[in-house]
Design a protein around this motif. Structure first.
Motif, PDB file in Angstrom:
ATOM      1  N   ARG A  84       0.822  -1.195   0.000  1.00 53.84           N
ATOM      2  CA  ARG A  84       0.000   0.000   0.000  1.00 53.84           C
ATOM      3  C   ARG A  84       0.854   1.242   0.000  1.00 53.84           C
ATOM      4  O   ARG A  84       0.653   2.158  -0.762  1.00 53.84           O
ATOM      5  CB  ARG A  84      -0.873   0.012   1.247  1.00 53.84           C
ATOM      6  N   ILE A 106       2.775   1.769  -3.262  1.00 54.64           N
ATOM      7  CA  ILE A 106       1.940   2.132  -4.393  1.00 54.64           C
ATOM      8  C   ILE A 106       1.402   3.528  -4.211  1.00 54.64           C
ATOM      9  O   ILE A 106       1.356   4.327  -5.136  1.00 54.64           O
ATOM     10  CB  ILE A 106       0.802   1.115  -4.549  1.00 54.64           C
ATOM     11  N   LYS A 107       1.021   3.845  -3.009  1.00 55.00           N
ATOM     12  CA  LYS A 107       0.488   5.187  -2.778  1.00 55.00           C
ATOM     13  C   LYS A 107       1.535   6.238  -3.057  1.00 55.00           C
ATOM     14  O   LYS A 107       1.292   7.200  -3.760  1.00 55.00           O
ATOM     15  CB  LYS A 107       0.018   5.305  -1.336  1.00 55.00           C
ATOM     16  N   VAL A 123       2.163   6.672  -6.706  1.00 52.55           N
ATOM     17  CA  VAL A 123       1.159   7.397  -7.473  1.00 52.55           C
ATOM     18  C   VAL A 123       1.400   8.880  -7.363  1.00 52.55           C
ATOM     19  O   VAL A 123       1.328   9.620  -8.340  1.00 52.55           O
ATOM     20  CB  VAL A 123      -0.243   7.047  -6.974  1.00 52.55           C
ATOM     21  N   GLU A 124       1.736   9.318  -6.162  1.00 54.94           N
ATOM     22  CA  GLU A 124       1.967  10.745  -6.005  1.00 54.94           C
ATOM     23  C   GLU A 124       3.163  11.179  -6.842  1.00 54.94           C
ATOM     24  O   GLU A 124       3.197  12.255  -7.389  1.00 54.94           O
ATOM     25  CB  GLU A 124       2.251  11.104  -4.549  1.00 54.94           C
ATOM     26  N   LEU A 125       4.147  10.306  -6.878  1.00 52.96           N
ATOM     27  CA  LEU A 125       5.397  10.737  -7.469  1.00 52.96           C
ATOM     28  C   LEU A 125       5.459  10.617  -8.972  1.00 52.96           C
ATOM     29  O   LEU A 125       6.115  11.389  -9.643  1.00 52.96           O
ATOM     30  CB  LEU A 125       6.541   9.868  -6.928  1.00 52.96           C
ATOM     31  N   CYS A 126       4.809   9.580  -9.497  1.00 51.64           N
ATOM     32  CA  CYS A 126       5.136   9.245 -10.876  1.00 51.64           C
ATOM     33  C   CYS A 126       4.565  10.276 -11.815  1.00 51.64           C
ATOM     34  O   CYS A 126       3.444  10.683 -11.715  1.00 51.64           O
ATOM     35  CB  CYS A 126       4.637   7.858 -11.236  1.00 51.64           C
ATOM     36  N   ARG A 181       5.668   4.944 -15.318  1.00 52.70           N
ATOM     37  CA  ARG A 181       4.556   4.303 -14.657  1.00 52.70           C
ATOM     38  C   ARG A 181       4.993   2.986 -14.066  1.00 52.70           C
ATOM     39  O   ARG A 181       4.760   1.951 -14.631  1.00 52.70           O
ATOM     40  CB  ARG A 181       3.465   4.069 -15.673  1.00 52.70           C
ATOM     41  N   PRO A 182       5.660   2.992 -12.935  1.00 57.35           N
ATOM     42  CA  PRO A 182       6.079   1.704 -12.393  1.00 57.35           C
ATOM     43  C   PRO A 182       4.856   0.880 -12.028  1.00 57.35           C
ATOM     44  O   PRO A 182       3.894   1.399 -11.522  1.00 57.35           O
ATOM     45  CB  PRO A 182       6.846   2.062 -11.119  1.00 57.35           C
ATOM     46  N   SER A 183       4.937  -0.379 -12.330  1.00 57.85           N
ATOM     47  CA  SER A 183       3.806  -1.233 -11.987  1.00 57.85           C
ATOM     48  C   SER A 183       3.940  -1.693 -10.543  1.00 57.85           C
ATOM     49  O   SER A 183       4.870  -1.323  -9.856  1.00 57.85           O
ATOM     50  CB  SER A 183       3.794  -2.450 -12.895  1.00 57.85           C
ATOM     51  N   VAL A 184       3.034  -2.515 -10.165  1.00 52.80           N
ATOM     52  CA  VAL A 184       3.088  -3.039  -8.805  1.00 52.80           C
ATOM     53  C   VAL A 184       4.405  -3.738  -8.576  1.00 52.80           C
ATOM     54  O   VAL A 184       5.046  -3.573  -7.565  1.00 52.80           O
ATOM     55  CB  VAL A 184       1.942  -4.045  -8.586  1.00 52.80           C
ATOM     56  N   THR A 185       4.831  -4.515  -9.568  1.00 50.69           N
ATOM     57  CA  THR A 185       6.024  -5.299  -9.328  1.00 50.69           C
ATOM     58  C   THR A 185       7.230  -4.408  -9.172  1.00 50.69           C
ATOM     59  O   THR A 185       8.042  -4.620  -8.301  1.00 50.69           O
ATOM     60  CB  THR A 185       6.281  -6.263 -10.489  1.00 50.69           C
ATOM     61  N   THR A 186       7.378  -3.396 -10.023  1.00 44.96           N
ATOM     62  CA  THR A 186       8.545  -2.526  -9.877  1.00 44.96           C
ATOM     63  C   THR A 186       8.470  -1.770  -8.577  1.00 44.96           C
ATOM     64  O   THR A 186       9.441  -1.656  -7.851  1.00 44.96           O
ATOM     65  CB  THR A 186       8.628  -1.510 -11.023  1.00 44.96           C
ATOM     66  N   ASN A 230       6.882  -2.622  -5.966  1.00 45.15           N
ATOM     67  CA  ASN A 230       7.083  -3.572  -4.901  1.00 45.15           C
ATOM     68  C   ASN A 230       8.553  -3.919  -4.774  1.00 45.15           C
ATOM     69  O   ASN A 230       9.097  -3.991  -3.688  1.00 45.15           O
ATOM     70  CB  ASN A 230       6.291  -4.835  -5.226  1.00 45.15           C
ATOM     71  N   PHE A 270      -1.323  -0.627 -16.506  1.00 44.13           N
ATOM     72  CA  PHE A 270      -0.567  -1.662 -15.822  1.00 44.13           C
ATOM     73  C   PHE A 270       0.753  -1.948 -16.496  1.00 44.13           C
ATOM     74  O   PHE A 270       1.515  -2.784 -16.019  1.00 44.13           O
ATOM     75  CB  PHE A 270      -1.395  -2.944 -15.749  1.00 44.13           C
ATOM     76  N   GLY A 315       5.937   1.908 -18.603  1.00 43.73           N
ATOM     77  CA  GLY A 315       6.173   2.726 -19.771  1.00 43.73           C
ATOM     78  C   GLY A 315       4.923   3.152 -20.491  1.00 43.73           C
ATOM     79  O   GLY A 315       4.979   3.915 -21.437  1.00 43.73           O
ATOM     80  N   ASP A 330      -0.604  -8.889 -12.330  1.00 42.07           N
ATOM     81  CA  ASP A 330      -0.919  -7.700 -11.523  1.00 42.07           C
ATOM     82  C   ASP A 330      -2.266  -7.134 -11.877  1.00 42.07           C
ATOM     83  O   ASP A 330      -3.061  -6.786 -11.021  1.00 42.07           O
ATOM     84  CB  ASP A 330       0.095  -6.599 -11.827  1.00 42.07           C
ATOM     85  N   ILE A 353      -6.466   3.472  -6.563  1.00 40.28           N
ATOM     86  CA  ILE A 353      -5.256   3.968  -7.229  1.00 40.28           C
ATOM     87  C   ILE A 353      -5.320   3.662  -8.720  1.00 40.28           C
ATOM     88  O   ILE A 353      -5.063   4.529  -9.568  1.00 40.28           O
ATOM     89  CB  ILE A 353      -4.021   3.306  -6.605  1.00 40.28           C
ATOM     90  N   TYR A 354      -5.658   2.429  -9.045  1.00 33.21           N
ATOM     91  CA  TYR A 354      -5.646   2.079 -10.463  1.00 33.21           C
ATOM     92  C   TYR A 354      -6.817   2.653 -11.217  1.00 33.21           C
ATOM     93  O   TYR A 354      -6.699   2.982 -12.405  1.00 33.21           O
ATOM     94  CB  TYR A 354      -5.533   0.561 -10.621  1.00 33.21           C
ATOM     95  N   ASN A 406      -1.486  12.987 -13.408  1.00 30.97           N
ATOM     96  CA  ASN A 406      -1.850  12.779 -12.011  1.00 30.97           C
ATOM     97  C   ASN A 406      -3.011  13.604 -11.534  1.00 30.97           C
ATOM     98  O   ASN A 406      -3.189  13.765 -10.345  1.00 30.97           O
ATOM     99  CB  ASN A 406      -0.668  13.047 -11.083  1.00 30.97           C
TER     100      ASN A 406
END
Lengths: 809, 187
Positions: free
Chosen positions: A19, A22-23, A26-29, A33-38, A40, B78, B81, B93, B109-110, B121
């Motif tokens: 959480r 990811i939160k 979101v503010e930063l990106c 667009r990093p995904s969950v895995t990046t 994480n 998702f 890039g 994901d 968020i998504y 944003n």
């Protein structure tokens, strides 16, 4: 991808980090667009690097392993449960075509089916199988044979079998073990009811927590635009229909805004009168139906004999009462809908609630009358009265099922034929979720009442619900269209679970409890014959236990806890106190929500005010005077913020911020900047969390966390160019503020210290703004606010850090 | 559950289980679905973590996404890039966030990312207009579109900057209890 394995390790903190990362991300990106895995991966790397620097004790390690192990066990359980799931494909198909609100009906049906399966297994295993083993052939009187009518009436051949209460013996069955049938029967039913009650309460609480929030009305544009689209709809025609429905609703709500006029007093009185009239009418209709059923039962009872064998005609006569009951249940709701047409409701939700309450009242009246009749009349008159009640319930269940099928046919099939071929204005019927759910709640209540009198009734219920599922599915797909007005499905689901619990389950439980407590069991049949009340079986057992050494604690519990009134009184008082405390906490939180919302609004005003002031100052300042000012205030070093150059610091800070914003629009911070900032935010937050929780109360310490965050960041990125370093301070500031905002929003209670800190910080910002506003009116521009404003201090601290690494601006 | 599968190592499957809301069987099933999107592209053996991405055009033709008005945006949000080509991790994901076990915060968020067409944003007015046009097949008049977007911003914007930030959006979501069940795609 190699980090997927690393991800497995810090599992206990997984969700928090997921959480958080990811939160923050979101503010930063911005562009990336990093995904969950990046995200994480970065979060995990950051955490691990910080972990290694800390000294891990054995206890922390052990607890982490334990939590990891329990999570893995949880997965095994979860996957086992998923394999047993029925009807997954069907649910997907229904959801794809009709949306989630119709799907709630089918999910509810499946859930009730699980209750019945569980009940059947328990009853069959603990009560029926021992009885069958002990006495494989039931003792049926000689002149009774199997006629086909038993399937519907349940009487006749079935009367003395294990289907009903009367077919069970009251002895201790001697076999491999001594099996006390009385205790087994009593405890099985009790335990099942208690487990049902607990399951219902838990799911009700869970549903309340998730769904029953302070909800907006469904007509607000924001809601319709952003929250109402159902992503699970996958059928092309359904999607098209939904789009056109949404369009119609939007047009309606746009035009509705103009029509909200206040009603005059005579009109209000008229509406009120109509309401009162229709409530009176529906109540009297329900009471009238109840009375008529009672008289019908009495009439029927006069004609039945108390013998074991009945003629065919007598058996068929027993079907009269169930038939009338089901007919009432089918027809009267249509009257209620008809009354509803005349009434004028302010919003649609009240309309649905009124309809639901009336239907519930009708069904409760009918069930109440029947129970009263059974407990007062049947119990006196018949010799083996529990079996008679069991038979009556069996008949009710079967006839209800037949009527549900008929209702499906007439209600939906014929209506759709009429709607499409004959009167095409009516159109295809909508699937009425509320009415259908109430029908299955009623059916389940019959099952719950019947479980004491007829232990194998759940088997019939299983069959009934199973067939009903497929029937409704076919009828839905062929005949119906999805509901036109989307919305409130989650709240309706909560209400249905609540209804299932409150009048229906509680009523069934109280009826069974009353029977067990007060009514004398019949003397010739059943497991409790010979006792004064069913509950007497416990007393007998207690007497038996006195002889067995080592079981005195059971007797003690029974006498001191269960039979003593003081215990229940104490428990009730404690529960009331706890409820009161929770209620007060909720009230406090509601007020806090209002305050925080107001603070968000103020924050926005602050931001626009500061930007305005910056622009004014920018216009009035010359560019060459900046370096002097900077040198001027770099001489001052201390803990107190310098008052003289305060406005300069502010100017430069805001200028820097604006520059950065411009630059950020053009430049492309790489992924590492984001992850670095992520690490920063988390390190800063970690440090804050690891301190005693007082850190947010004092702005200086907060500044210090900014500083440390910045210095560590600057240390790591010394080779980056200047603009990149300038990204960090702003990011740290915005990060911290957003972290604060987020922390306000999270529901985790580990950040309890925040509310007071938030309000103090916000107050300071607001005070600074007010003082700055006053300052604007006063001629001297150089006297800055002398109070410590966290915002200004933060900017000053950032300036300082910048000065250490920069040569100039 | 007993038969040995050779698509993933056990550690990989455990890692997937920990990082998403799926069980082992579902992950294997997802891999099957991923493979059948592009059988020539996606290897059956993932033990050495190949780096392959299925292009956007193939993913949006999945039956679960085909009719969704936001299918392109969903896949783009998702992907790393923003180009819409998903690796298997990103594929899992996506469906994990859209499954019914994901918590509301994650879905919010998504959802915000999906509606944010110009990726700044914020949900500015153009984003809302594009959303509305996708939802109503462009059958509203431009005045009505503008009116609806204005009303939306007016209702949801708390800090007065004429666009919806993530905090505004999340605040609105928290008052819509149906969101959890509507923002849900079954796979």
């Amino acid at each position: 991808m190699e980090t997927m394995t690393e991800c497995a390790q810090p599992i206990g903190f997984h969700f928090l980090f997921l959480r958080l990362s990811i939160k923050v991300n979101v503010e930063l990106c911005t562009e990336t667009r990093p995904s969950v895995t990046t995200a994480n991966r970065n979060a995990v790397l950051a955490f691990q690097s910080s972990k290694k620097s800390r000294h891990f004790t054995y206890f922390a390690d052990f607890s982490e392993n334990v939590s990891l192990f329990s999570r893995r066990c949880g997965y095994v359980g979860k996957s086992a449960r998923r394999t047993l799931q029925l009807w997954q494909g069907t649910m997907k198909e229904i959801g794809g075509k009709f949306g989630s609100s119709v799907l709630t009906y089918f999910l509810f049906l499946k859930w009730l089916l699980i209750f019945n399966i569980f009940s059947f297994l328990v009853n069959f295993g603990f009560i029926t199988i021992p009885q069958l083993v002990y006495e494989p052939s039931p003792n049926i009187p000689l002149n009774v044979h199997f006629r086909g009518l038993e399937i519907i009436t349940g009487a006749g051949y079935f009367n003395n079998t294990v289907m009903y209460y009367g077919g069970y013996s009251n002895e201790t069955l001697v076999g491999l073990v001594d099996y006390n049938m009385q205790l087994a029967y009593f405890f099985t039913i009790t335990v099942y009811m208690v487990l049902c009650g607990i399951a219902l309460i838990f799911s009700m609480a869970k549903s309340f927590k998730k769904n029953y929030v302070l909800a907006d009305s469904a007509t607000s544009s924001a809601w319709q635009l952003l929250c109402s689209w159902d992503f699970s709809v996958t059928n092309e025609r359904a999607v098209r229909k939904r789009k056109s429905n949404l369009r119609i609703q939007l047009k309606e709500s746009l035009s509705e805004k103009a029509q909200q006029e206040l009603l005059t007093l005579p009109e209000q009185l008229k509406h009120f009168g109509v309401h009162v009239g229709s409530w009176l009418l529906s109540t009297s209709l329900a009471v009238g139906c109840g009375a008529s059923i009672y008289f019908l039962c009495e009439y029927e009872q006069k004609h039945t004999a108390d013998t074991g064998s009945w003629s065919l005609l007598q058996e068929a006569e027993t079907l009269l009462v169930p038939f009338v009951v089901s007919l009432i249940n089918l027809v009267v709701p249509f009257f209620y809908s008809f009354f509803n047409e005349f009434e004028h409701y302010t919003n649609q939700r009240n309309q649905i609630y009124a309809l639901v309450i009336r239907n519930v009242f009708l069904k409760m009246v009918i069930l109440g009358v029947l129970c009263y009749y059974w407990m007062n009349v049947v119990a006196e008159v018949f010799s083996c009265w529990e079996s008679m009640v069991g038979q009556a319930l069996y008949r009710l269940v079967i006839v209800d099922f037949l009527f549900l099928m008929l209702g499906c046919f007439f209600g939906e099939f014929l209506r759709s034929v009429i709607g499409t071929r004959l009167i095409s204005r009516l159109g295809v019927p909508e699937f009425d979720v509320g009415r259908n759910v109430l029908e299955i709640i009623y059916a389940q209540t019959l099952g719950w009442i019947g479980i004491y009198f007829s232990p194998l009734l759940p088997a019939i219920q299983i069959l009934k619900f199973f067939i009903l599922f497929y029937l409704k599915k076919v009828s839905l797909i062929q005949n119906c269209q999805p509901p036109r007005r989307s919305g409130r499905a989650a709240q309706m689901k909560t209400i249905f679970i609540f209804l299932l619990w409150f009048p229906f389950f509680v009523g069934a439980l109280s009826m069974v409890a009353y029977t067990a407590w007060r009514l004398p069991p019949s003397e010739q049949c059943g497991p409790f014959r010979g006792l004064n009340t069913t509950f007497g079986v416990i007393e007998v057992w207690m007497d038996d236990l006195v002889d067995i050494p080592g079981s005195h604690w059971v007797i003690w519990i029974y006498q001191k806890v269960i039979r003593s009134e003081v215990f229940y009184f104490l428990i009730t008082m404690i529960i009331l106190v706890v409820i009161y405390i929770f209620w007060q906490v909720t009230q406090g939180r509601k007020r806090l929500i209002g305050l925080l919302r107001q603070q968000i609004v103020n924050e926005g005003k602050d931001k626009s005010f500061l930007l305005e002031k910056l622009q004014n100052l920018q216009k009035s300042r010359k560019p060459t005077s900046k370096p002097n000012k900077q040198k001027g205030h770099s001489k001052e070093r201390p803990g107190e913020p310098p008052t003289g150059s305060h406005s300069n610091a502010m100017v430069q800070a805001l200028l820097a911020r604006q520059q950065l914003q411009d630059e950020m629009d053009q430049s492309v911070p790489s992924d590492t900047s984001n992850s670095g900032a992520l690490m920063q935010a988390m390190l800063a937050r970690q440090r804050a969390l690891s301190q005693n929780g007082d850190v947010y109360h004092r702005p200086e310490e907060r500044v210090s966390s900014f500083q440390t965050a910045q210095t560590t960041r600057n240390q790591e990125n010394q080779e980056s160019d200047g603009h990149y370093r300038m990204v960090s301070p702003t990011n740290a500031v915005t990060l911290a503020m957003q972290a604060r905002q987020r922390a306000e929003g999270t529901r985790e209670d580990d950040t309890d210290y925040l509310p007071s800190s938030v309000s103090s910080v916000m107050r300071q910002v607001m005070q600074a703004r007010q003082r700055a506003e006053e300052e604007l009116n006063s001629p001297s521009q150089n006297t800055a606010p002398s109070g410590s404003s966290a915002l200004i201090q933060a900017m000053w601290a950032r300036q300082q850090a910048q000065n250490e690494y920069d040569d100039g601006y | 559950m007993g038969n040995k599968q050779t698509i993933f190592t056990d550690e990989q499957l455990d890692a997937y289980q920990d990082c998403t809301f799926f069980t082992r069987k579902e992950i294997l099933r997802l891999h099957g679905r991923y493979h059948e999107l592009a059988p020539h592209l996606v290897p059956m053996d993932y033990t050495n973590e190949p780096d392959c991405k299925v292009p956007l055009s193939l993913i949006v033709n999945m039956p679960e996404l085909k009719e969704n008005p936001f299918r392109n945006r969903i896949v783009e949000s998702f992907s790393e890039g923003g180009d819409g080509n998903l690796s298997f991790n990103e594929f899992v994901d996506m469906f994990s966030v859209l499954s019914e076990m994901a918590p509301r915060e994650l879905k919010a968020i998504y959802a915000f990312k999906i509606y944010d067409f110009n990726v700044d944003n914020f949900l500015c007015k153009e984003d809302l207009e594009k959303t509305l046009n996708r939802l109503t097949k462009e059958e509203l008049t431009p005045e009505e579109v503008e009116l609806v977007c204005d009303k939306t911003i007016e209702e949801a914007d708390l800090d007065g900057d004429n666009k919806l930030s993530f905090a505004d959006f999340e605040n609105m979501i928290s008052r819509a209890p149906d969101f959890l069940s509507t923002f849900h795609i079954r796979i």
